[in-house]
Design an enzyme around this catalytic site. Structure first.
Site, PDB file in Angstrom:
ATOM      1  N   GLY A 229       5.002  -7.179  -7.989  1.00 51.47           N
ATOM      2  CA  GLY A 229       4.042  -6.691  -9.157  1.00 51.47           C
ATOM      3  C   GLY A 229       2.991  -5.766  -8.151  1.00 51.47           C
ATOM      4  O   GLY A 229       1.658  -5.364  -9.546  1.00 51.47           O
TER       5      GLY A 229
ATOM      6  N   TYR B 150      -7.347   6.633   4.541  1.00 50.83           N
ATOM      7  CA  TYR B 150      -7.274   6.552   3.016  1.00 50.83           C
ATOM      8  C   TYR B 150      -8.566   6.143   2.579  1.00 50.83           C
ATOM      9  O   TYR B 150      -9.269   5.948   2.998  1.00 50.83           O
ATOM     10  CB  TYR B 150      -6.639   4.733   3.412  1.00 50.83           C
TER      11      TYR B 150
END
Lengths: 568, 568
Positions: free
Chosen positions: A153, A488
């Site tokens: 999740g 990033y």
């Protein structure tokens, strides 16, 4: 639906699968705190204007206040699913269904805090075996259900959510009971592992036999092997061990016509690569049940050293030189000046001797002519025999010096190693204080990295102006390759009344910058629904059509996580 | 068809594209000779019973004796194609069409020598630009043509031949005029190269600027970059530089709806990998026009050292230990005892000092207790800085010794380096003398290599018995990976009246052995039509169906090299 609930396991209380807190990252009771980090609140105030000393403007929501749409599961489907996995493993309660509705992106967190649930899964099903998965797939086709596989999740690209207008019954297929390391081929360095195994459990099983997979994404503590494969994950040590696509040799994926079995061979010339079609498929081609991955003996030595560079440009050039050299570090990471400042600001207060050392270092660097506001912190990791680690540290040290940088020892590296999985907690903390933060990552050739980086800043700043906020973008280079690297980006701003609309403007600005600068839409987070608007720009319109052809031919009824990746 | 020929370029005489001899490997005037290799004929006599001292039982056929089916090209198609590439670049003559009918497998050579031409291409078209390729593709769809891309013609899995019962017009698309290195991104180590560039031309263009691609398959001198990509090629130095799939970053492929453009990024998380669908697609998804590959600066030092092992098992174990070690050689190769004997038998006669050295070595090894008939020859290559090469040689030397082997210096390695591209000439030579020989290669995990190897021998020997011949199988390990290696088998026998039927029995025995032993159907030769019978065994029936779905969705009209890979 009360009758149905009574028939099925009303909650997942009896099921031994770990889930994160329903409203945010990680486990209940763990959160980011800044009270012991005196530089943090002033940093945040400076860069995005959020006052952390004031009261939290929001707090974790109360579940009881939410209005959760009822399950639409029909009795025959419940009966069919219960026959397969047992009644206790078909779960219909609101909490479980909410946990399985979203991942953990800022969009997810904001929606969940605001009770925005256009569609939640109608049931969560916990298969224990591949054969149960196969029967669930057959049932899905028979009853025209939508199946969405669920690992830990941790997804942040919207790959877990049902389509908002989905009229059919939606089943979240929680893979958490398929969590075992089944076999280690010690001769070949290959481990057969079930898709639902979470990072720490899996490494523990491997470590117990002297092995490690060496795959450590930021989400490691709450993500699964199947999820890594389904989203083309990359880990903190991928410089040495490769991305998940390199590590994944064999695969088993359940499809309506049986199980696709990809042999765990080191290389093959068997047409278009099925292995590489399944990797990154985000549930759209079938349900990945088992993966054979490359594993490595736990190294004799493992070290992460910290370095400082006088500028971002110098740090980037040094990482490039390392990639071109004979050195083979396991981690190459350098943060830009903003992220470096943030790193120092999240350190606990230096006192006594260490404070003196820090001040001494700053004096020394100033004397060397460094502008401390431009200083960039780098971490480089080494793994292997003592001799290999020593040799690589020496090779890297030379390159760092050549680019004006300097080593600052193991201390910060140890700290980084301890804190490395904590970053995602910041998203929730920041949201508590009225701030929105998320991330975007890309990869590009070395020649394009700096122009791309500058375009991201220019584009994001225009977006911040447009929505009238003081925003911050931070960046690091997280992985190096022969021909380029991953950049990033973390972005944050104090949000207003419509945080998602504001987020959309900033996110779009950054993704657009990737595309115009020759980067990819995502290096390792996947596409989901969050990145699909840029997919055609990335892989070209005919490329997208080719991919759509594959998806349509594999899933004519659109039963497998429809809408993800291509938007269709 | 005379009118048509008059309109088009009757031959490719005016086209600057190199082709191999129409009936066999390589260039006219070059062939294998054994007169200066006194041990060769006795070796061949011993192992397969073929007498090389007798007259050749067959000779290169006469083209005039062949009955070549006429071109079925219709005037409107000729006109359309000529409009695109110019009249001189649509070629209809028999010789050109025959050259473009087959590759160079033993099946191809036997058919061509016997004038077996169930179907030859109706025209050979030489586009000069991607835009011409796009127009040819549009024409193919408009007129329902079959397009078969052609690189160097070195394919040995039947990927180039029209389907025997093809009723439609077949066009061989010769990519040879698209042969330029377009750009080198020196910062990123990336070169943009047209698909039709042949190995030597391409390396020459790269070398001139200080770069090398480092991809050297056996076919190097007569194969193209596009062909390597389309068949998932692997080269002799892939241990260091990776297989073509690792080297290939960006791609351009012409499809009916436009050009698929894959950005040359070092890694991406953009769903099922389009790059890895196109690699290995053997012309079935479209026409690859341009590839961006990783290139490397020409190394300071490059060396291939030879080693001897007392047995095949010891050699394999040593290669495995090297793969697990910190050493990073560019080549790891070890031949089994039969191939070792063959290697010594193809050496020129040793005289004077070198003969004495050889005899001294043999005495020394016998004194050490070696059974010289079991001895295995190994080549290990090193590239990089002087320091890197020295260090790696030392690391490998220790491992070799630990496994009972010994280094025998640079001499044989230099010889290997000179002769390494000559092996394919043997197929023709052997055929001249009534022998049939071909190759099969696979890859498997380390744990499965030795059982697989033994199964191949058992299975091939049963096949030799069945067809009543004295046959030989030779083997070498050609590439090492973390989790396994490629085993490359050469098989030979004196054929009878029906060589292809005999070949089929032996080939089947070997491929079956790969499959039952956990190997792959092919490591780097591709599938074509030769390996497609085993594809479902390799990738599973649902896997094959998934691949078929991709191919059908991409090519509903079956215009792109139909029948290859999946047999449909």
């Amino acid at each position: 639906m009360t009758d149905l609930k009574a028939k099925a396991g009303a909650t997942d209380a009896g099921i031994d699968v770990k889930h994160m807190k329903w409203w945010g990252w990680g486990v209940e009771g763990v959160a980011f705190h800044h009270e012991d980090k005196p530089a943090f609140a002033p940093f945040v105030k400076k860069v995005v204007g959020v006052d952390l000393h004031g009261d939290a403007v929001a707090v974790a929501p109360s579940f009881d206040d939410l209005d959760i749409p009822a399950s639409r599961l029909q009795a025959p489907v419940l009966a069919a699913l219960s026959m397969i996995v047992g009644e206790g493993h078909v779960v219909l309660d609101d909490m479980s269904r909410v946990v399985h509705t979203y991942g953990k992106s800022i969009r997810d967190l904001i929606r969940i805090r605001n009770g925005v649930f256009p569609r939640v899964p109608d049931a969560v099903v916990y298969p224990a075996t591949e054969s149960e998965v196969a029967k669930i797939v057959a049932t899905a086709l028979e009853h025209d259900l939508v199946l969405i596989p669920f690992g830990g999740g941790s997804n942040i690209v919207g790959a877990l959510e049902p389509q908002p207008h989905e009229e059919r019954t939606v089943v979240s297929l929680d893979m958490g009971r398929l969590d075992r390391v089944l076999d280690i081929d010690e001769d070949s360095g290959l481990a057969v592992i079930q898709a639902g195994a979470q990072g720490p459990d899996m490494e523990e099983q491997l470590n117990a036999k002297g092995w490690t997979m060496g795959h450590f994404p930021d989400s490691f503590t709450h993500s699964t092997l199947g999820g890594w494969v389904a989203t083309r994950s990359s880990g903190m040590q991928s410089d040495k061990f490769g991305d998940i696509a390199d590590m994944t040799r064999g695969l088993r994926m359940v499809r309506p016509d049986g199980v696709v079995v990809i042999r765990a061979v080191p290389s093959a010339s068997t047409g278009p690569s099925l292995r590489e079609m399944i990797i990154g498929s985000e549930g759209r081609l079938g349900i990945i049940t088992e993966v054979t991955v490359q594993v490595h003996r736990i190294p004799e030595k493992r070290e992460i050293l910290a370095y400082l560079f006088p500028s971002w440009e110098a740090g980037l050039k040094a990482m490039q030189a390392i990639a071109e050299s004979d050195a083979t570090p396991s981690v190459t990471r350098v943060s830009n000046e903003f992220e470096t400042e943030m790193s120092f600001a999240t350190s606990k207060e230096s006192k006594g001797a260490s404070a003196l050392v820090m001040k001494g270092l700053q004096r020394f660097l100033k004397a060397k002519g460094w502008n401390l506001e431009k200083m960039c912190l780098s971490f480089i990791g080494y793994e292997g025999t003592d001799e290999h680690v020593d040799r690589n540290e020496k090779l890297v040290s030379k390159i760092v010096k050549k680019h004006g940088g300097m080593g600052v020892g193991k201390g910060p590296g140890v700290l980084y190693d301890q804190k490395k999985f904590d970053t995602p907690y910041l998203r929730d903390f920041f949201l508590d204080h009225g701030g929105a933060a998320d991330v975007s990552e890309t990869a590009a050739p070395w020649s394009k990295l700096l122009p791309l980086y500058r375009e991201v800043y220019a584009s994001a700043n225009r977006a911040f102006d447009k929505i009238g906020v003081k925003g911050l973008v931070m960046a690091h280079l997280s992985h190096s390759y022969h021909s380029g690297a991953c950049l990033y980006f973390t972005f944050a701003f104090e949000h207003g009344e419509a945080p998602l609309e504001q987020y959309d403007v900033v996110k779009k600005a950054i993704q657009d910058a990737f595309i115009v600068s020759g980067g990819t839409v995502s290096h390792h987070h996947g596409v989901g629904v969050e990145h699909s608007p840029w997919l055609a720009d990335d892989v070209s319109v005919p490329g997208l059509a080719l991919m759509q052809g594959l998806l349509d031919s594999a899933d004519a009824g659109a039963n497998f996580n429809p809408g993800k990746i291509t938007g269709k």
